[in-house]
Design an enzyme around this catalytic site. Structure first.
Site, PDB file in Angstrom:
ATOM      1  N   GLU B 293       0.828  -1.209   0.000  1.00  0.00           N
ATOM      2  CA  GLU B 293       0.000   0.000   0.000  1.00  0.00           C
ATOM      3  C   GLU B 293       0.862   1.259   0.000  1.00  0.00           C
ATOM      4  O   GLU B 293       0.581   2.221   0.721  1.00  0.00           O
ATOM      5  CB  GLU B 293      -0.940   0.007   1.217  1.00  0.00           C
ATOM      6  CG  GLU B 293      -1.788  -1.248   1.341  1.00  0.00           C
ATOM      7  CD  GLU B 293      -2.758  -1.188   2.517  1.00  0.00           C
ATOM      8  OE1 GLU B 293      -3.975  -1.179   2.274  1.00  0.00           O
ATOM      9  OE2 GLU B 293      -2.294  -1.129   3.682  1.00  0.00           O
ATOM     10  N   CYS B 394     -11.141   0.483   6.834  1.00  0.00           N
ATOM     11  CA  CYS B 394     -10.774   1.821   7.283  1.00  0.00           C
ATOM     12  C   CYS B 394     -11.424   2.919   6.454  1.00  0.00           C
ATOM     13  O   CYS B 394     -11.639   4.022   6.942  1.00  0.00           O
ATOM     14  CB  CYS B 394      -9.255   1.983   7.221  1.00  0.00           C
ATOM     15  SG  CYS B 394      -8.524   1.329   5.721  1.00  0.00           S
TER      16      CYS B 394
END
Lengths: 629, 629
Positions: B293, B394
């Protein structure tokens, strides 16, 4: 269609690959043996045999690395032939390893150091990731190699007991699933061929039929990862984890051939063709995902994300080799050649003591992989540096067994004669089906030069055939037989006659360097070119650039063909001005054209030889200079 | 430099973003509240409070999702103002959640549901991945929001006890390390601002100084992943995990501002500029690695691997917003706008009940993510479909808290007046530093149209200033004050006068669609163009193509500018013949040119609105048709 030759029938003799086979014997195999001990993966067997709780070292498939190195030692012995001076050290290493692993085998044949003991997870409790059957498959292959090489007899007993266990546990009345990583299929068929035990073949066929029916648990990467999404017979292209896909395909080809299943064989040929046409790199490398080590979609071939695992190269050769034997089509040998020169040759360093795990086509930065344990090992590694060993170290041992057995790829035979598939110094001595003994020698500086000379050493008085593969890129090749030349188009060129000893056949292939252009669907290298010379892909490496230049800011003049001679390959490059903008995008088309700065003729490096002259960046695909009209 | 306005001082009123703020209230927040219960993440607190062993549900950072949704509810309440009709359901939800989490707090202030109990791993035993301080940071932010919104008083006590615990545990005499995921720094500074407690600021500053000194354990992704490779003051560009990097930078900016550290602020501005210039997508999205990421290297911006996590968009806005307040430079608001329209607006579906986690710029296939658990949730998801929830969820809560507090981004104030940074229906009512009350209304159909009308509603008799951001792309904009027009270059245009109620200021920005070209260093989109109109990036979506065409086999005629009107944006496309070759490479340059088939004018979709009309493929960067001379 074609019968393989034993390693004592088709031997490499010097040259590009002969030297690498010696390097394998002298450096790669001893290096791997050393690391297997040091990393504790051989020790797992000793601990298992001792019957006390222990901390398992390495990955779930650490056992298989031991089996693969035994296989390498066995093939290395086999290529030396029965009369050769055997290497006592390696022979002792093989026997020692077999003794240690044999002691760890359970009474019912099961043999894996991570599962099944009171303090471990139960056998087959992690079928997706546990790699139990995967390891078994490598043991079987390794034991067959050992047997064919005339080494350690005990190993075959271990293998048979293990294979019998597999047939019970996973037979028609056993666990109705497959291993997350295909490989057992190959081992079972090879053991069947050696022993004639039909149920090993049946079990392999059963695994092939079960795959793709959704018997594996759900995983993050999806069912395609382990090829459990579509039955082998229904698939049209390879997908998912590349090594898994290719081992499965190779095993399925074995099953198709041994069961006479023409339909399955046709399906596998289609899968091969589609995979090569849309999911293969110019190096022959496969795999454009790092995360799941998987194939991308059609034409998703980003050079900077090319995973092209060394093991995938090994596996691709295994699949192509089986299709070549089954069909006789030269395209399979073409891909083997591309993969040999540009994946397998790229992995080991010149000294045979460090390796690329992934074989990227574009390395933008000088970087080293992050270590993941106290031995300083990285997991799989993808950087500008080869590594001595990996926490997941499948590639060095896979390379070792392939290099040791490389001679087999050079030639095959059938009733009519001998087929030459690969080029490099070698000798072939064999007996045709009808008992006629034939032998020949091949001499060549290939791939540095394009002349390949074959001299008949032994020939019966009757006609037989020598067939030569003319590589797909070799437009304009010629074949000269005892002084008489003929044009030879890419494909196969056969010469049939009652050869006399001393007769020569000379294949001349043009190996001027050439630009190669991508299919318009390959988004990632649009507007770029690569350079090939003969079977060798070249790369632009930073160490060859004028001071201040960067592989990341250069364009190549495609109006001038690359210049090649024995000293190498050169192209005309311009560096570009690389000032940053506020954002890397502009609405002004003129601003977006590269600004050419200095221009120079620059040498390229054979791709397989990059990263051997200190830290560097590298790219295979170079942006083409575009007119600024 | 600029002071932020309260959510009751700068309110959205309809239009593109006002509608999304209502969607947040009506759908996104209730949807997230529902899933937090259903997935068992709120239940973790109940289990922890009960003091019995339990199986923790969700990821290590599941607690933080509960904190973020409380923050969203708080800001949603704050924007309604004290006089508004409060939403009793949401208010009760907030109180209920605070009560439940408060019961799980340990006596010494520690509060995390995954660590520290007898049957769990010890506190701070997994500092790289445990996300304890990360969760604490979100709790602090959330409690500050709750306090500023005049909601639940108990929450602030929980927060102070937790912050005190952190100062003891990680102070000068405590554990000399940082959390693997920056976030605590932001929470501590915000709590300092609310309470005036200096040691919270000092602790935040200490975390900023410690980061980059190698205090974290070794991980596979390397030390750059958690920005532990280089001290914040010495870095020149953002790298590693994108959300970590941006939260850290936002927190460091807070520390720089509150401690008056001009040097640190300058460093952060440089990092921002380099990151935007070389590591940002045309959408404003950041992150080109899926596995970690993370940011790629400079100019590594592959559209098909663009991760562009929704949370990274939120985090980028947080960083830019702090730099805008600190420096007053319009470039920060420009990037906020780009990110709002092309990352944040893209994440939620039209109904606010499914979300993109990653925001790719190129979706080649219609695909759905693989579920990883029995709830059918995928881990993070990257496909052609928005998902209702994620195992690592998230993004929806981050989006919710950002949409709820969006009004704050529209305007700021200083001693001289009010600065308008973003455009869309809104009203501003505030009191300048010297006590003068000012208010204005903004009416516009932006971004569909380019006219933005600001009407002064309340003004003192003395001169004050209204400043307008002229977007970086808006060459040729004009500002008209009470009927008198002036050219306004990109940047800031200020109008100072003793406004009378009813005075109007009209900003006119040109929003014809335009082609955008990439920097020559961006390898992955060489030879391609994108299309923007105003702040909105457009995309080619398969559902808009003639039958039989594919986003993967089309080229755009760049000699004709895109045509735009209220109905949309159109370009002239040609489909290309996509026959496969044996290998996707050829030595024949002419063969490699795309073969154009049919040609047609085709509508484009606003990027943020793709995947709302059934399964589709999509691409932002379209290959440019090249002359076949």
């Amino acid at each position: 269609m074609f019968a393989p030759l034993g390693l004592d029938e088709s031997r490499l003799a010097g040259g590009f690959w002969g030297e690498r086979q010696e390097l394998n014997h002298d450096a790669i195999i001893p290096h791997a043996l050393h690391w297997l001990e040091r990393a504790g993966w051989t020790g797992n067997f000793d601990n298992a045999a001792a019957g006390r709780p222990y901390e398992h070292r390495g990955m779930q498939f650490a056992d298989s690395e031991v089996y693969k190195i035994i296989e390498a030692v066995a093939w290395d012995r086999a290529r030396s032939g029965p009369s050769a001076d055997l290497d006592a050290d390696l022979d002792a290493a093989l026997d020692g390893l077999v003794d240690r692993l044999a002691e760890a085998q359970d009474a019912d044949g099961y043999l894996h150091t991570l599962f099944g003991r009171a303090w471990q997870r139960p056998r087959y409790s992690d079928i997706s990731w546990g790699h139990e059957l995967y390891c078994f498959g490598h043991l079987l292959q390794s034991a067959v190699a050992s047997s064919r090489a005339g080494a350690n007899a005990r190993y075959l007993q271990v293998a048979r007991a293990l294979a019998d266990h597999v047939c019970v546990m996973f037979g028609e009345n056993g666990l109705r699933t497959v291993c997350g990583h295909a490989e057992i299929e190959l081992g079972l068929v090879e053991l069947y061929r050696l022993t004639g035990e039909r149920r090993y073949l049946d079990q392999a066929a059963l695994f092939i039929e079960r795959r793709g029916t959704g018997t594996l648990p759900r995983i993050e990467y999806g069912s395609a990862y382990a090829q459990d999404d579509v039955p082998v017979r229904e698939a049209t292209v390879l997908r998912g984890h590349v090594v898994r896909a290719l081992y499965l395909s190779a095993g399925a080809t074995d099953v198709a051939v041994e069961t006479g299943d023409a339909e399955l064989l046709r399906t596998l040929e289609t899968q091969w063709a589609n995979t090569v046409a849309t999911r293969s790199y110019v190096t022959g490398g496969m795999g454009s995902h790092h995360n799941d080590e998987a194939f991308g979609l059609d034409y998703v071939l980003p050079p900077d994300r090319s995973y092209c695992e060394t093991c995938a190269g090994v596996a691709s050769i295994m699949f192509s080799w089986r299709l070549l034997l089954a069909t006789g089509k030269s395209r399979y040998a073409d891909l083997i050649e591309r993969t040999l020169y540009n994946v397998l040759a790229a992995s080991p360093a010149r000294d045979g003591r460090s390796f690329f795990y992934a074989n990227t086509l574009h390395q933008r930065s000088v970087s080293v992989p992050a270590p993941v344990n106290d031995d300083g090992l990285c997991l799989r590694g993808a950087s500008s540096r080869r590594e001595a060993w990996f926490e997941s170290s499948c590639c060095p041992t896979n390379l070792a067994r392939t290099l040791a057995s490389l001679g087999a790829l050079w030639a095959t035979k059938d009733d009519e004669g001998v087929q030459i598939h690969q080029y490099g110094g070698a000798s072939v001595d064999t007996v045709l089906a009808d008992g006629r003994r034939v032998s020949l020698d091949m001499e060549t500086e290939y791939p540095h030069e394009g002349t390949i000379r074959i001299t008949i050493r032994e020939s019966p008085g009757t006609p037989w055939t020598v067939s030569l593969r003319v590589p797909e890129w070799a437009e304009g090749a010629t074949v000269t037989v005892n002084g008489t030349a003929e044009a030879a188009a890419p494909g196969v060129f056969s010469v049939t006659r009652a050869f006399a000893p001393g007769d020569t056949i000379t294949l001349e292939v043009p190996i001027e360097a050439r630009f190669v252009f991508p299919h318009p669907r390959v988004d990632a290298v649009r507007g770029c070119v690569a350079v090939e010379r003969g079977p060798v892909v070249y790369a632009l490496e930073s160490v060859d650039l004028p001071p201040g230049w960067s592989t990341e800011a250069a364009v190549v003049d495609v109006s001038k063909p690359p210049r090649s001679d024995r000293d190498g390959v050169h192209v005309r490059l311009s560096s570009i001005d690389e000032a940053a903008w506020d954002l890397p995008y502009t609405a002004d088309a003129a601003d977006a054209l590269p600004r050419l700065a200095a221009s120079a003729e620059v040498p390229l490096t054979p791709y397989h030889d990059w990263a051997n002259r200190g830290p560097s960046t590298m790219r295979v695909w170079i942006p083409a200079e575009v007119a600024t009209a």
